[in-house]
Design an enzyme around this catalytic site. Structure first.
Site, PDB file in Angstrom:
ATOM      1  N   SER A 125       0.815  -1.223   0.000  1.00  0.00           N
ATOM      2  CA  SER A 125       0.000   0.000   0.000  1.00  0.00           C
ATOM      3  C   SER A 125       0.847   1.271   0.000  1.00  0.00           C
ATOM      4  O   SER A 125       1.907   1.330   0.641  1.00  0.00           O
ATOM      5  CB  SER A 125      -0.862  -0.018   1.264  1.00  0.00           C
ATOM      6  N   GLU A 127       0.202   3.687   1.675  1.00  0.00           N
ATOM      7  CA  GLU A 127       0.233   4.133   3.078  1.00  0.00           C
ATOM      8  C   GLU A 127       1.624   3.871   3.691  1.00  0.00           C
ATOM      9  O   GLU A 127       1.998   4.505   4.671  1.00  0.00           O
ATOM     10  CB  GLU A 127      -0.874   3.405   3.856  1.00  0.00           C
ATOM     11  N   TYR A 151      -1.491   0.642  10.515  1.00  0.00           N
ATOM     12  CA  TYR A 151      -1.757  -0.023   9.236  1.00  0.00           C
ATOM     13  C   TYR A 151      -0.518   0.050   8.337  1.00  0.00           C
ATOM     14  O   TYR A 151      -0.072  -0.952   7.781  1.00  0.00           O
ATOM     15  CB  TYR A 151      -2.958   0.651   8.555  1.00  0.00           C
TER      16      TYR A 151
HETATM   17  O1  G4F Z   1     -10.628   6.915   2.312  1.00  0.00           O
HETATM   18  P1  G4F Z   1      -9.636   6.842   3.399  1.00  0.00           P
HETATM   19  O2  G4F Z   1     -10.083   6.270   4.689  1.00  0.00           O
HETATM   20  O3  G4F Z   1      -8.366   6.094   2.809  1.00  0.00           O
HETATM   21  P2  G4F Z   1      -6.832   5.989   3.280  1.00  0.00           P
HETATM   22  O4  G4F Z   1      -6.672   6.264   4.714  1.00  0.00           O
HETATM   23  O5  G4F Z   1      -6.009   6.817   2.356  1.00  0.00           O
HETATM   24  O6  G4F Z   1      -6.534   4.439   3.068  1.00  0.00           O
HETATM   25  C1  G4F Z   1      -6.886   3.767   1.872  1.00  0.00           C
HETATM   26  O7  G4F Z   1      -5.850   3.845   0.930  1.00  0.00           O
HETATM   27  C2  G4F Z   1      -4.643   3.156   1.304  1.00  0.00           C
HETATM   28  C3  G4F Z   1      -3.647   3.356   0.159  1.00  0.00           C
HETATM   29  O8  G4F Z   1      -2.894   4.519   0.389  1.00  0.00           O
HETATM   30  C4  G4F Z   1      -4.952   1.698   1.526  1.00  0.00           C
HETATM   31  F1  G4F Z   1      -3.827   1.019   1.822  1.00  0.00           F
HETATM   32  C5  G4F Z   1      -5.973   1.563   2.630  1.00  0.00           C
HETATM   33  O9  G4F Z   1      -6.305   0.196   2.823  1.00  0.00           O
HETATM   34  C6  G4F Z   1      -7.223   2.315   2.217  1.00  0.00           C
HETATM   35  O10 G4F Z   1      -7.749   1.674   1.074  1.00  0.00           O
HETATM   36  O11 G4F Z   1      -9.074   8.320   3.727  1.00  0.00           O
HETATM   37  C7  G4F Z   1      -8.553   9.160   2.708  1.00  0.00           C
HETATM   38  C8  G4F Z   1      -8.318  10.536   3.286  1.00  0.00           C
HETATM   39  C9  G4F Z   1      -7.521  10.560   4.580  1.00  0.00           C
HETATM   40  O12 G4F Z   1      -6.586  11.603   4.533  1.00  0.00           O
HETATM   41  C10 G4F Z   1      -8.548  10.854   5.667  1.00  0.00           C
HETATM   42  O13 G4F Z   1      -8.031  11.530   6.802  1.00  0.00           O
HETATM   43  O14 G4F Z   1      -9.585  11.111   3.613  1.00  0.00           O
HETATM   44  C11 G4F Z   1      -9.485  11.744   4.883  1.00  0.00           C
HETATM   45  N1  G4F Z   1     -10.828  11.846   5.472  1.00  0.00           N
HETATM   46  C12 G4F Z   1     -11.458  13.021   5.772  1.00  0.00           C
HETATM   47  N2  G4F Z   1     -12.640  12.766   6.344  1.00  0.00           N
HETATM   48  C13 G4F Z   1     -11.635  10.823   5.830  1.00  0.00           C
HETATM   49  C14 G4F Z   1     -12.785  11.395   6.368  1.00  0.00           C
HETATM   50  N3  G4F Z   1     -11.477   9.488   5.715  1.00  0.00           N
HETATM   51  C15 G4F Z   1     -12.497   8.689   6.156  1.00  0.00           C
HETATM   52  N4  G4F Z   1     -12.358   7.350   6.030  1.00  0.00           N
HETATM   53  N5  G4F Z   1     -13.639   9.220   6.722  1.00  0.00           N
HETATM   54  C16 G4F Z   1     -13.833  10.568   6.857  1.00  0.00           C
HETATM   55  O15 G4F Z   1     -14.848  11.025   7.381  1.00  0.00           O
END
Ligand code: G4F
Length: 321
Positions: A125, A127, A151
């Site tokens: 990933s 990440e 993670y």
């Molecule tokens: O959609 P996210 O939760 O994805 P994140 O953390 O980037 O992780 C995903 O991508 C990775 C690859 O880089 C994978 F390995 C992992 O398994 C997964 O698929 O969050 C994306 C962004 C972050 O910066 C987070 O802080 O969105 C921001 N965010 C803002 N508000 C939020 C929210 N994320 C989530 N989940 N929920 C919110 O309300």
């Protein structure tokens, strides 16, 4: 007929990968972790019911993995099983390290002992990079890995284990470092699908606000359908090695909100609120991957633009709600 074994077959990527491999003429086997709400487990692969074979198992349960590998004797192993939510990993760090790190060790050991001639793909990933960025604004294979979450730490452990097993035991094991990838099958607690679903609910008068965390972080978003095709190319490259899979473009969460709400004729500023509970103890601020190698050497390229992917997700929620 080639045999593929997929852990995490019932997830977003597992379901698209199964469809792709079935279309290519593979016999597809998968492992599913038992969950108390059984219908939640298989809805993504229901259309494939009589085309694939699934077993209950767990990457944390060495015996279950060994038993399945002995039965299936696969030609290709795709390890997609993981605790995949970065924010949740801060709340269950030990479980995340066990599953995403030591779970991969369990699988590598069983693979080495039972079917060492098979090829192995590990879902690594972006990440893992944490906040490292090269001076030209991209992450690539040589970018230092400085993970910013349990993670990410677990994925670095697994990445290194795969490299080590490839070198030490001459296994055909590769890492695909995939940047964020989404689709209508994405879990609704990931930001893309959360924003799309929330905006559609607002459009339909079912809610008035949507609370998010950090709007300023940027991600390199592609479509899962395109990224599973990359997994198959990676595992079938003659030489096992690591690859970056990304769109090469990034947008902030704010840009995502703006696009989705505008598409529905709304202004996101009227509906988005911020709630601390969605903030992370440490945030990965910026991802943009350099996927030039896989494009040049394996002739991979994405078929979906960011806009086409989001439009498909909006359309899917408009029909569902
Ligand atoms: O959609 P996210 O939760 O994805 P994140 O953390 O980037 O992780 C995903 O991508 C990775 C690859 O880089 C994978 F390995 C992992 O398994 C997964 O698929 O969050 C994306 C962004 C972050 O910066 C987070 O802080 O969105 C921001 N965010 C803002 N508000 C939020 C929210 N994320 C989530 N989940 N929920 C919110 O309300």
């Amino acid at each position: 007929m080639k045999k593929a074994f997929i852990t995490g077959i019932n997830g977003q990527d597992g379901s698209y990968l199964s469809e792709h491999l079935v279309d290519l003429g593979y016999e597809v086997f998968g492992m599913i972790r038992r969950h108390s709400v059984s219908e939640n487990q298989t809805y993504r692969i229901e259309g494939l019911n009589n085309k694939i074979t699934t077993f209950y198992g767990d990457i944390n349960d060495q015996q279950s993995i060994s038993n399945i590998l002995k039965k299936v004797q696969p030609d290709e192993i795709y390890n997609l099983a993981a605790m995949s939510h970065v924010k949740v990993s801060f709340e269950v760090p030990s479980f995340t390290l066990k599953t995403n790190g030591l779970g991969v060790l369990n699988l590598l050991e069983a693979y080495k002992a039972i079917c060492p001639k098979a090829k192995f793909y590990q879902a690594s990933s972006s990440e893992m990079f944490g906040n490292s960025i090269d001076s030209d604004g991209f992450q690539r294979l040589t970018t230092p890995m400085n993970p910013t979450s349990p993670y990410g730490c677990a994925k670095v452990l697994a990445y290194n284990l795969v490299n080590h097993y490839r070198n030490a035991y001459k296994l055909h094991a590769s890492n695909g470092i995939l940047f964020n990838h989404e689709s209508p099958r994405r879990g609704v607690n990931f930001v893309t699908n959360k924003v799309v679903k929330g905006a559609v609910e607002i459009k339909k008068g079912l809610r008035t606000k949507l609370a998010l965390g950090n709007l300023d972080s940027s991600r390199d978003w592609g479509h899962s359908y395109d990224y599973v095709r990359a997994m198959h190319l990676i595992i079938n490259n003659v030489k096992p090695r690591n690859w970056i899979v990304s769109s090469g473009q990034n947008r902030s969460v704010r840009d995502l909100c703006e696009y989705v709400f505008k598409f529905l004729g709304l202004n996101y500023k009227d509906y988005i609120t911020q709630d601390e509970k969605y903030l992370r103890p440490e945030e990965l601020k910026y991802l943009k991957g350099d996927s030039s190698e896989i494009r040049e050497l394996l002739d991979w390229k994405p078929t979906y633009s960011f806009e086409a992917m989001i439009d498909e997700m909006v359309d899917s929620w408009m029909k569902k709600i």
